[in-house]
Design a protein around this motif. Structure first.
Motif, short mmCIF file in Angstrom:
data_model
loop_
_atom_site.label_atom_id
_atom_site.label_comp_id
_atom_site.label_asym_id
_atom_site.label_seq_id
_atom_site.Cartn_x
_atom_site.Cartn_y
_atom_site.Cartn_z
N SER A 84 65.06 1.59 47.02
CA SER A 84 65.58 0.30 47.16
C SER A 84 67.52 0.72 47.40
CB SER A 84 66.17 -0.02 45.61
OG SER A 84 64.70 -0.22 45.58
N GLN A 85 68.24 1.42 47.17
CA GLN A 85 69.30 1.92 47.08
C GLN A 85 70.16 2.23 48.20
OE1 GLN A 85 70.94 0.93 43.83
NE2 GLN A 85 72.78 0.09 46.14
N GLU A 88 69.56 -1.07 50.44
CA GLU A 88 70.55 -1.93 50.70
C GLU A 88 72.20 -0.77 50.84
OE1 GLU A 88 73.41 -4.63 49.10
OE2 GLU A 88 71.55 -4.89 48.64
N ASP A 107 68.68 -5.54 40.87
CA ASP A 107 69.53 -6.00 40.42
C ASP A 107 69.93 -6.28 39.51
OD1 ASP A 107 72.23 -5.43 41.68
OD2 ASP A 107 72.51 -7.75 40.90
N LEU A 184 72.02 -4.14 43.89
CA LEU A 184 71.11 -5.25 45.58
C LEU A 184 71.60 -6.44 45.28
CD1 LEU A 184 67.24 -3.45 44.64
CD2 LEU A 184 69.01 -2.49 45.89
N SER A 185 71.46 -6.28 46.83
CA SER A 185 71.60 -7.75 47.74
C SER A 185 70.64 -8.69 48.17
CB SER A 185 73.34 -7.96 47.76
OG SER A 185 72.97 -7.50 49.25
N ARG A 188 70.94 -7.51 51.58
CA ARG A 188 71.01 -5.89 52.66
C ARG A 188 69.72 -5.69 52.19
NH1 ARG A 188 74.91 -4.63 54.67
NH2 ARG A 188 75.01 -1.96 54.16
N PHE A 189 69.19 -4.82 50.86
CA PHE A 189 68.24 -5.06 50.14
C PHE A 189 66.96 -6.34 50.43
CE2 PHE A 189 65.00 -5.69 46.92
CZ PHE A 189 64.23 -4.07 46.96
#
Length: 262
Positions: A84-85, A88, A107, A184-185, A188-189
Motif C-alpha cells: 500500500s505504501q 502511495e 490511512d 495513504l491518500s 495516489r494510493f
C-alpha cells in the motif's frame, strides 16, 4: 510486447523464499517475477535499522525504478502494508495491488485497530493470533514464530513436508517491521486498482478481520479461496487460475496473453 512484471512482498518472519512454490507458475504464465527480501529480514538481518515501513517502501521503490515498466505489486499478510505504501509513494510504477490475506488498511489505521473493531462489533469474537506463541529476544525488539505455532496457524493446510520446510525457514522479525501505520491518500494510493485474495480457512488473519479490512478500504476486487494463510504454498495452482483472469480484467494497459494455469 515485453512480459509484464510482478513484484512479490513477503510478510513478517519470512523472505523471498515464501513465494518459491508459486513463482514457477507465474513465470510459465508469462510474468517476470521479482520476489523481494525486505531489509532486516531473512537474508539481510544486518539491515535491521531499515526494518520499518519507510525502509521497506524505499527498498521496493528502488526495485520498481529499475524495471522497464510498471509492475503488479503483491503483498502477503503484513507485506500488504508495504504494498500500500509503495502505491502511495509511486503510483505511476504500480499497475495494480494484490493482497494475499494481506493487511489492506486505511490511512492511519493499525492491524490492532482492526482487531479492536471486530471485538467491539462482536463481543464473542475470539482472536489471539500468533502473538501468544512468539519468542522474543532479550530486548523484546525482535520475535520469532516457533515451528509448531507456524504449522498450526500459518501452514495447516499445506503439504506436510513443504509446511515443515517453510516453518523451519521463518526468521527473526524486528518489531519495527510489524508495528506500522500506513499514510495513504485517495489521489495516489486510491488511484491504483486493487485485488483482495481472501483465505476462508485462515487461522492467522481470520476471515472477519479480512472482511473488516475490505470494508475499511473499499474498492478492491475480491477473490475467495478455500485455504489457509499461505495460498501461494497451499494452493498455488488455484491462486494462479483465480488471480490472472482478474488482473486481465482490471482497467489497465493490456497484458500479454498468459498461458493456462497448470
Amino acid at each position: 510486447m515485453p512480459a509484464p512484471h510482478i513484484v512479490l512482498i513477503h510478510g513478517a518472519w519470512q523472505g523471498s523464499w515464501a513465494f518459491a512454490a508459486w513463482q514457477p507458475l507465474l513465470e510459465a504464465a508469462g510474468w517476470q517475477v521479482h520476489a523481494v527480501d525486505l531489509p532486516g529480514n531473512d537474508r539481510s538481518p544486518e539491515r535491521a535499522a531499515d526494518a520499518h515501513l519507510r525502509g521497506y517502501t524505499r527498498h521496493v521503490r528502488e526495485l520498481l525504478a529499475r524495471l522497464d515498466a510498471p509492475a503488479v505489486v503483491v503483498g502477503h499478510s503484513g507485506g500488504g502494508m508495504t504494498a500500500s505504501q509503495v502505491a502511495e509513494a509511486a503510483p505511476g510504477r504500480v499497475r495494480a495491488l494484490v493482497y494475499l490475506a494481506g493487511m489492506m488498511l486505511p490511512d492511519g489505521a493499525s492491524y490492532g485497530d482492526v482487531i479492536a473493531q471486530c471485538r467491539a462489533a462482536d463481543p464473542g469474537f475470539a482472536y489471539d493470533g500468533v502473538d501468544p506463541h512468539l519468542q522474543w529476544d532479550a530486548a523484546r525488539g525482535a520475535s520469532r514464530v516457533p515451528a509448531e505455532a507456524a504449522l498450526a496457524l500459518f501452514l495447516h493446510d499445506c503439504e506436510p513436508a513443504a509446511a515443515r520446510r517453510a516453518a523451519a525457514r521463518l526468521c527473526a522479525q524486528p518489531e519495527t517491521g510489524r508495528s506500522m501505520r500506513n499514510r495513504l491518500s485517495a489521489g495516489r494510493f486510491g488511484s491504483v486498482p486493487r485485488v483482495y485474495v481472501e483465505c476462508l480457512r485462515d487461522r492467522s488473519v481470520l476471515l472477519p478481520l479480512q472482511r473488516r479490512m475490505q470494508a475499511l478500504a473499499p474498492g478492491a476486487r475480491r477473490i475467495s479461496l478455500d485455504c489457509g494463510h499461505v495460498p501461494q504454498l497451499a494452493c498455488p495452482q488455484a491462486l494462479t487460475a483465480a488471480l490472472l483472469p482478474v488482473l486481465d480484467d482490471l482497467p489497465l494497459a493490456p497484458l500479454p496473453r498468459h498461458a493456462a494455469a497448470p
